[in-house]
Design an enzyme around this catalytic site. Sequence first.
Site, PDB file in Angstrom:
ATOM      1  N   ASP A  11      -0.266 113.050  19.394  1.00 50.96           N
ATOM      2  CA  ASP A  11      -0.998 111.850  19.444  1.00 50.96           C
ATOM      3  C   ASP A  11       0.324 111.810  20.042  1.00 50.96           C
ATOM      4  O   ASP A  11       1.380 111.838  19.986  1.00 50.96           O
ATOM      5  CB  ASP A  11      -1.326 111.046  17.832  1.00 50.96           C
ATOM      6  CG  ASP A  11      -1.773 109.852  19.365  1.00 50.96           C
ATOM      7  OD1 ASP A  11      -2.421 109.794  20.427  1.00 50.96           O
ATOM      8  OD2 ASP A  11      -2.009 109.118  18.832  1.00 50.96           O
ATOM      9  N   SER A  12       0.068 110.409  20.886  1.00 49.39           N
ATOM     10  CA  SER A  12       1.179 109.537  21.322  1.00 49.39           C
ATOM     11  C   SER A  12       2.048 109.313  20.234  1.00 49.39           C
ATOM     12  O   SER A  12       3.192 108.502  20.607  1.00 49.39           O
ATOM     13  CB  SER A  12       1.131 108.451  22.645  1.00 49.39           C
ATOM     14  OG  SER A  12      -0.456 107.684  22.170  1.00 49.39           O
ATOM     15  N   TYR A  43       1.425 106.830  26.179  1.00 49.91           N
ATOM     16  CA  TYR A  43       0.682 108.504  27.116  1.00 49.91           C
ATOM     17  C   TYR A  43       0.017 107.278  28.240  1.00 49.91           C
ATOM     18  O   TYR A  43      -0.424 107.844  29.390  1.00 49.91           O
ATOM     19  CB  TYR A  43      -0.557 109.505  26.514  1.00 49.91           C
ATOM     20  CG  TYR A  43       1.035 110.333  26.026  1.00 49.91           C
ATOM     21  CD1 TYR A  43       2.175 110.158  25.830  1.00 49.91           C
ATOM     22  CD2 TYR A  43      -0.053 111.418  25.459  1.00 49.91           C
ATOM     23  CE1 TYR A  43       2.854 110.988  24.616  1.00 49.91           C
ATOM     24  CE2 TYR A  43       0.683 112.516  24.442  1.00 49.91           C
ATOM     25  CZ  TYR A  43       1.358 112.007  24.427  1.00 49.91           C
ATOM     26  OH  TYR A  43       2.654 113.081  23.318  1.00 49.91           O
ATOM     27  N   CYS A  74      -5.668 112.693  20.550  1.00 46.42           N
ATOM     28  CA  CYS A  74      -5.663 111.699  21.850  1.00 46.42           C
ATOM     29  C   CYS A  74      -6.358 112.571  22.643  1.00 46.42           C
ATOM     30  O   CYS A  74      -6.479 112.993  23.418  1.00 46.42           O
ATOM     31  CB  CYS A  74      -4.049 111.870  21.410  1.00 46.42           C
ATOM     32  SG  CYS A  74      -3.486 111.255  23.106  1.00 46.42           S
ATOM     33  N   GLU A 153       0.498  99.856  17.545  1.00 50.75           N
ATOM     34  CA  GLU A 153       2.094 100.878  17.465  1.00 50.75           C
ATOM     35  C   GLU A 153       3.170  99.872  17.019  1.00 50.75           C
ATOM     36  O   GLU A 153       3.910 100.122  15.567  1.00 50.75           O
ATOM     37  CB  GLU A 153       2.709 101.191  18.967  1.00 50.75           C
ATOM     38  CG  GLU A 153       2.245 102.648  19.186  1.00 50.75           C
ATOM     39  CD  GLU A 153       2.082 103.751  18.201  1.00 50.75           C
ATOM     40  OE1 GLU A 153       3.890 104.067  17.796  1.00 50.75           O
ATOM     41  OE2 GLU A 153       2.063 104.596  18.832  1.00 50.75           O
ATOM     42  N   CYS A 183     -10.005 105.678  22.608  1.00 44.59           N
ATOM     43  CA  CYS A 183      -8.610 105.921  21.842  1.00 44.59           C
ATOM     44  C   CYS A 183      -8.567 106.314  20.593  1.00 44.59           C
ATOM     45  O   CYS A 183      -9.571 105.114  19.827  1.00 44.59           O
ATOM     46  CB  CYS A 183      -7.746 105.392  22.856  1.00 44.59           C
ATOM     47  SG  CYS A 183      -6.404 104.938  22.370  1.00 44.59           S
ATOM     48  N   HIS A 185      -6.178 105.019  18.754  1.00 42.00           N
ATOM     49  CA  HIS A 185      -4.971 103.957  18.263  1.00 42.00           C
ATOM     50  C   HIS A 185      -6.511 102.841  17.858  1.00 42.00           C
ATOM     51  O   HIS A 185      -5.834 102.282  17.195  1.00 42.00           O
ATOM     52  CB  HIS A 185      -4.641 103.898  19.133  1.00 42.00           C
ATOM     53  CG  HIS A 185      -3.488 103.813  19.103  1.00 42.00           C
ATOM     54  ND1 HIS A 185      -3.120 105.357  19.625  1.00 42.00           N
ATOM     55  CD2 HIS A 185      -1.638 103.498  18.421  1.00 42.00           C
ATOM     56  CE1 HIS A 185      -1.713 105.662  19.684  1.00 42.00           C
ATOM     57  NE2 HIS A 185      -1.158 104.575  19.057  1.00 42.00           N
TER      58      HIS A 185
HETATM   59  N1  DGL Z   1      -4.025 107.419  21.411  1.00 46.74           N
HETATM   60  C1  DGL Z   1      -4.455 107.871  22.505  1.00 46.74           C
HETATM   61  C2  DGL Z   1      -5.456 108.251  22.726  1.00 46.74           C
HETATM   62  O1  DGL Z   1      -6.407 108.208  22.256  1.00 46.74           O
HETATM   63  C3  DGL Z   1      -3.021 107.802  24.299  1.00 46.74           C
HETATM   64  C4  DGL Z   1      -2.110 105.879  23.182  1.00 46.74           C
HETATM   65  C5  DGL Z   1      -1.722 106.089  24.148  1.00 46.74           C
HETATM   66  O2  DGL Z   1      -0.543 106.629  23.818  1.00 46.74           O
HETATM   67  O3  DGL Z   1      -1.419 105.233  25.628  1.00 46.74           O
HETATM   68  O4  DGL Z   1      -5.657 108.067  24.374  1.00 46.74           O
END
Ligand code: DGL
Length: 260
Positions: A11-12, A43, A74, A153, A183, A185
């Site tokens: 993942d990012s 990302y 991600c 983060e 997402c 996160h």
């Molecule tokens: N966790 C990521 C996703 O599921 C990306 C978050 C990011 O880096 O912008 O899209």
Amino acid sequence: MSTKPKIGFFDSGVGGISVMTHARDRLPGAEYLYYADTDNVPYGTKSREQIIGYSCRAAEYLMDAGADAIVVACNTATSMAIEHLRKTYPIPFIGMEPAVKPAIQYYPHDNILVCATPVTIAGERLHNLIHHWADDEVQLSLIPTPGLVTLAENAQFDTETVCAYLDTVIDSSKKYAAVVLGCTHFGYFRDSFRAFLGDVHIIDGTAGTVNRLLHVLDGIGRLPKNLVPGKVTYIRSGRLVEDDESLAFFRLLEQRSRML
Ligand code: DGL
């Protein structure tokens, strides 16, 4: 070949830890490698070329470390890079997409909120998915919520701060039957979504992705043979994570994934 299968996740940043935690609960007898590309997070505001480049670097690291299969934990990297990864490398890649299909099936006539990064929201993959499953009756609101990535983060999970952010991007006067967390996160903020939106069904793609992982491992003969827990290795953008502060943060996120 070692007896324990090795499963790579990337993942990012820390979002995919929620997905890996679910996988570890289902398949304790595998070894896990988690690659958080924290040098390049987020990302969700980058170009397709950049995201493909980051994803290839992560995939190559995980393959060099012996991964049998890789979960692209991600939604943003899946949206921009999964086809490239599958064409380029010889091992299976399991991607993640916003779970709009179950949301539409449960709530064909109600308002559904889809939160994801700006890249995922604008991406062709999500629009194709919606086009495939939705008819004219379906009421979807697609809202980019990149601020949640930064909050996760930075380990800022308190409901007041998160709700104050959500209030800047989501119209809470509208009644939503469901919110799709598109997402990885965002799963850490389930409590805040409930506090902000009230009685709402929160839907994400984690369980579906882990089901798919099981199926893929079975297909390549690499399902774990026992329940003896395998080791977990964390990597940040190509560097092994050994410092106590990072490991404690990652453990906190594992706990949070199980709690909410
Ligand atoms: N966790 C990521 C996703 O599921 C990306 C978050 C990011 O880096 O912008 O899209």
